[in-house]
Design a protein around this motif. Sequence first.
Motif, PDB file in Angstrom:
ATOM      1  N   ASN A 165       0.811  -1.113   0.120  1.00 16.57           N
ATOM      2  CA  ASN A 165       0.031  -0.039  -0.052  1.00 16.57           C
ATOM      3  C   ASN A 165       0.678   1.243   0.051  1.00 16.57           C
ATOM      4  O   ASN A 165       0.641   2.306  -0.620  1.00 16.57           O
ATOM      5  N   ILE A 168       2.319   1.722  -3.574  1.00 15.14           N
ATOM      6  CA  ILE A 168       1.237   2.333  -4.375  1.00 15.14           C
ATOM      7  C   ILE A 168       1.086   3.981  -4.050  1.00 15.14           C
ATOM      8  O   ILE A 168       0.979   4.722  -4.811  1.00 15.14           O
ATOM      9  N   ALA A 181       0.987   2.140 -10.832  1.00 21.65           N
ATOM     10  CA  ALA A 181       0.607   1.658  -9.600  1.00 21.65           C
ATOM     11  C   ALA A 181      -0.242   0.569  -9.536  1.00 21.65           C
ATOM     12  O   ALA A 181      -0.378  -0.297  -8.674  1.00 21.65           O
ATOM     13  N   GLU A 182      -1.173   0.594 -10.600  1.00 20.55           N
ATOM     14  CA  GLU A 182      -2.040  -0.692 -10.944  1.00 20.55           C
ATOM     15  C   GLU A 182      -1.253  -1.868 -10.802  1.00 20.55           C
ATOM     16  O   GLU A 182      -1.463  -3.256 -10.561  1.00 20.55           O
ATOM     17  N   THR A 199      -5.777  -0.412  -0.080  1.00 21.99           N
ATOM     18  CA  THR A 199      -5.138  -0.565  -1.299  1.00 21.99           C
ATOM     19  C   THR A 199      -5.977  -0.003  -2.392  1.00 21.99           C
ATOM     20  O   THR A 199      -5.380   0.851  -3.219  1.00 21.99           O
ATOM     21  N   LEU A 203      -5.235   3.584  -4.587  1.00 23.09           N
ATOM     22  CA  LEU A 203      -5.174   3.501  -6.146  1.00 23.09           C
ATOM     23  C   LEU A 203      -6.318   4.715  -6.539  1.00 23.09           C
ATOM     24  O   LEU A 203      -5.807   5.298  -7.599  1.00 23.09           O
TER      25      LEU A 203
END
Length: 347
Positions: A165, A168, A181-182, A199, A203
């Motif tokens: 996390n 990201i 990031a995905e 999470t 995003l």
Amino acid sequence: KVQPDSFSYNALLNAYSKVGDTPIALQLLKKMVELKFPKQQLCISYNSVISSVAKYIADNPQKANFMVDKAEQIFAEMKQNNVKPDLFTFNSLLNVYACSASMESSKRAEELIKFLQNDTDLVPDIFSYSCVIDALAKSGDIQAGPRALAILHKMEVKPNVVSYNSVIAAYRNDPSRAKEAEAVLEEMIKKRINPNMTTFATLISGWSKSNSFDKAKQARRVLDLMMTKFEDLEESKKTEIERDTCRNAHSLVVKTCSMLPDKADGAYRTEALEIATKTLEETPDPSAISYSTYFWAVSALLDNVEDRDRLISDAFRRYRSGSERVDDRVLRSLKQTISSDSYERLV
């Protein structure tokens, strides 16, 4: 007369550390050094004082740079007094770097973890790495995402969902890296690390900062994944925190709709308006913030005054029908986003 021993001093130090009272903690530490307490006990004392700095920064962010230097001075003094730092010492200093939220501190965190890995007999744990990644995420550096991912891949312990996390979150510093990031999410799933509500919310936050024309669509897509995940949870695991995260994620998607790039054409704006309206309608237990955010989104996406007033007025009536009291934040947003005539008719 019974004199307090090192255990008594450390208990008191720990109490001051938890509330971030670094000045008092330093006074106690100075007294303990003068009393020449055992070095093992002094190590605990130094750790408490360094830990207090992180809490102090959280309460006084404007003094972050000064307090980072202070934490490093305490660390240096510790070694000068021949008190050997342990892993908790390094982790405490790494946490100070993370809390200070600056590019310079993130670089210092990276340097310290390398020193910990290569020049000590200590082994970094999950908290050590998480602090460095968190420091990068908060640094504002557009290269923070790839750097955080590189650290994740070099970890000597198995990363967990918090580690991922934070990576990201680090990608949010660059508005062009939302898709990267995905890819981190995809890696998590391949490694059987279960993403949580945070999470997906992170995003969505990344997409909200993106410079992509279709950011609203992408944020909504991630929200759908999030809600599928939430619905699959056992009822006992649908905590209030999880529910709040989901509700806030809906509001963030609506906000994303209002933040399209200036050059986004009418088709993207129309799509974003539809997404914002649908998302508000599907928000679980929408709050005052949910409605206020929607008002601003409609205001940003619609130039036609009549259409804008109609949508915002309809949403306000739904809000009022489900609330015993109209929140001041809603009224302020309402007044600023519709015409004065429409406002007077509603209120």
